[in-house]
Design an enzyme around this catalytic site. Structure first.
Site, mmCIF file in Angstrom:
data_model
loop_
_atom_site.group_PDB
_atom_site.id
_atom_site.type_symbol
_atom_site.label_atom_id
_atom_site.label_comp_id
_atom_site.label_asym_id
_atom_site.label_seq_id
_atom_site.Cartn_x
_atom_site.Cartn_y
_atom_site.Cartn_z
ATOM 1 N N ASN A 210 0.850 -1.199 0.000
ATOM 2 C CA ASN A 210 0.000 0.000 0.000
ATOM 3 C C ASN A 210 0.884 1.246 0.000
ATOM 4 O O ASN A 210 2.104 1.152 0.042
ATOM 5 C CB ASN A 210 -0.963 -0.017 1.194
ATOM 6 N N LYS A 289 9.077 -16.979 -10.831
ATOM 7 C CA LYS A 289 8.324 -15.805 -11.299
ATOM 8 C C LYS A 289 7.057 -16.279 -12.021
ATOM 9 O O LYS A 289 7.140 -17.159 -12.906
ATOM 10 C CB LYS A 289 9.218 -14.998 -12.256
ATOM 11 N N PRO A 306 -2.396 -11.984 10.194
ATOM 12 C CA PRO A 306 -2.709 -11.855 11.626
ATOM 13 C C PRO A 306 -2.876 -10.392 11.989
ATOM 14 O O PRO A 306 -2.229 -9.526 11.383
ATOM 15 C CB PRO A 306 -1.465 -12.443 12.315
ATOM 16 N N PHE A 324 -4.316 2.771 15.312
ATOM 17 C CA PHE A 324 -4.908 3.812 14.462
ATOM 18 C C PHE A 324 -6.140 3.257 13.755
ATOM 19 O O PHE A 324 -6.217 2.061 13.484
ATOM 20 C CB PHE A 324 -3.899 4.271 13.405
HETATM 21 O O1 C5P Z 1 -8.217 -3.098 11.180
HETATM 22 P P1 C5P Z 1 -7.470 -1.890 10.682
HETATM 23 O O2 C5P Z 1 -6.456 -2.212 9.610
HETATM 24 O O3 C5P Z 1 -8.353 -0.745 10.304
HETATM 25 O O4 C5P Z 1 -6.666 -1.375 11.966
HETATM 26 C C1 C5P Z 1 -5.684 -0.429 11.921
HETATM 27 C C2 C5P Z 1 -4.813 -0.517 13.148
HETATM 28 O O5 C5P Z 1 -4.500 -1.867 13.467
HETATM 29 C C3 C5P Z 1 -3.477 0.140 12.949
HETATM 30 O O6 C5P Z 1 -3.051 0.582 14.223
HETATM 31 C C4 C5P Z 1 -2.600 -0.983 12.428
HETATM 32 O O7 C5P Z 1 -1.233 -0.747 12.701
HETATM 33 C C5 C5P Z 1 -3.144 -2.163 13.208
HETATM 34 N N1 C5P Z 1 -3.137 -3.439 12.459
HETATM 35 C C6 C5P Z 1 -2.316 -4.467 12.875
HETATM 36 N N2 C5P Z 1 -2.338 -5.652 12.193
HETATM 37 C C7 C5P Z 1 -3.135 -5.834 11.136
HETATM 38 C C8 C5P Z 1 -3.963 -4.784 10.690
HETATM 39 C C9 C5P Z 1 -3.936 -3.602 11.359
HETATM 40 O O8 C5P Z 1 -1.583 -4.294 13.854
HETATM 41 N N3 C5P Z 1 -3.126 -6.987 10.499
#
Ligand code: C5P
Length: 405
Positions: A210, A289, A306, A324
């Site tokens: 991303n 590949k 996870p 966040f």
């Molecule tokens: O569920 P969502 O992606 O909206 O949540 C965002 C928050 O959860 C952020 O703090 C991100 O760093 C954390 N997160 C995480 N592991 C994931 C997905 C998100 O620690 N697999």
């Protein structure tokens, strides 16, 4: 290591003979790693030229509130937001009076009114002017509203008199300003922060990822260091400079980030998830590949990653956790639900439908949500926001520890 590294200092110079010392002050600030932008009052330009200070600071000097060219390059509100600190040195009696009176009748006073950054003054004037009851009254007003009053020192003055009113030496001002960045609020605490994107491999040359820039997580790491914490920064690939004094752990995938997080969490006090972790990864990673499948579509099967912060919160309930939540609608409702779902203490919610804040921007605005209340932090630089967030999280962590039996 200097505490002014990468700090943005707006140096205000007002009209006084000590203005000649601003040249040395700018050099001192830059030697410590600060970026310096100078704003001069009209009177200051009688004592030292903007050209000299421009050459020393390496940035255009701003002199007028109503200069269309300067406003187009960097408007005064932008300049007020840009600064991490405003230091006015020398600060004349007239400038102190105008600031204490809440006036915004030139660029420098306007910036001092408009900024959210702490404003520091280094007064310099004739000793009788300093002792004057009106100046002392203004000083009392300013002491309660500004970030700090540095000096003045006492001794022989340019006018031939002896007494208080000498501007502090540039080196001392640099040291005082640097010290203003370390709050000591998190001394002795271990803060772990995840930052940046993750990369989920598809084959030896491709991945899913991303656009996360990592800016917010790195700014939080810098702010936690300023607050005296020992910091572990677990980061996916991004272009941010490595903060000094952090324990840096570079990772690629969400699974690697989880492993590194669980290791670091073993002795952490605060864990902040600022990484944009990919929700899914390819179910199968090809060792070769992947070949183009003629003109037909290629179907990828993805499996969920996870949830790192939820796993940390579950396995280490004594760690204070903050995640966040970037949302485009129903910000607070979704963020509150996310807090409960992930089992974290706090959610820092930001509205990513607003293009001027979030992901790749230098600015952000958030609402911090915990079980008790919402705290709104409106738009400011990510650097300043990170400091304000660290300050709040440190307070909330302390409250949580104080109420735990
Ligand atoms: O569920 P969502 O992606 O909206 O949540 C965002 C928050 O959860 C952020 O703090 C991100 O760093 C954390 N997160 C995480 N592991 C994931 C997905 C998100 O620690 N697999």
């Amino acid at each position: 290591m200097s505490t002014l590294q990468n700090k943005r200092i707006l140096l205000g110079v007002t009209g006084g003979i000590a203005a000649y010392k601003s040249a040395e002050l700018i050099r001192g600030l830059r030697e410590q790693g600060a970026e310096v932008v100078v704003v001069m009052t009209e009177a200051a330009q009688e004592f030292i030229t903007p050209l000299t200070l421009q050459a020393l600071s390496g940035n255009p000097v701003h002199t007028s509130l109503l200069d269309p060219a300067a406003e187009a390059a960097m408007g005064h509100i932008e300049l007020a937001r840009w600064a991490d600190r405003i230091l006015v040195a020398p600060a004349s009696a007239d400038f102190m009076a105008r600031l204490a009176g809440g006036m915004g009748n030139d660029l420098l006073t306007t910036l001092c009114l408009a900024t959210r950054a702490p404003v520091m003054l280094a007064p310099a004037m004739n000793q009788a002017m300093w002792d004057n009851p009106t100046t002392q009254y203004n000083l009392t007003q300013l002491q309660s509203t500004l970030g700090g009053i540095y000096g003045p020192g006492s001794g022989s003055q340019a006018c031939g008199e002896i007494g208080p009113g000498r501007m502090l030496e540039p080196l001392e001002l640099v040291e005082r300003l640097a010290a203003s960045f370390s709050t000591g609020q998190l001394t002795g605490q271990h803060v772990v922060i995840t930052a940046g994107p993750t990369r989920e491999p598809l084959d030896p040359v491709r991945y899913l990822s991303n656009y996360s820039s990592g800016k917010m997580g790195y700014a939080l790491a810098n702010a936690a260091i300023e607050a005296g914490a020992q910091v572990t920064l677990i980061s996916g690939p991004c272009q941010q400079p490595t903060p000094e004094r952090v324990n840096m752990v570079m990772v690629q995938s969400a699974e690697q980030m989880l492993d590194a997080s669980l290791t670091a969490a073993a002795n952490a006090d605060i864990f902040i998830g600022a990484a944009a972790v990919c929700d899914y990864r390819p179910m199968q990673v090809s060792h070769e590949k992947l070949k183009k499948q003629g003109d037909g579509a290629l179907t990828l099967t993805l499996t969920p990653n996870p949830d790192i912060i939820a796993t940390v919160a579950q396995r280490f309930p004594n760690i204070f956790t903050a995640a966040f939540a970037a949302e485009t609608e129903n910000l607070l409702k979704y963020a509150r639900a996310k807090r409960l779902r992930k089992g974290v203490h706090c959610i820092i919610a930001n509205d990513v439908s607003d293009q001027s804040i979030g992901f790749n921007s230098d600015q952000n605005a958030v609402t911090l949500i915990d079980g008790d209340s919402d705290t709104q932090l409106d738009q400011r630089s990510k650097t300043q926001l990170a400091r304000d967030l660290i300050n709040l999280l440190a307070q909330k962590n302390k409250q949580a520890k104080d109420t735990t039996p």
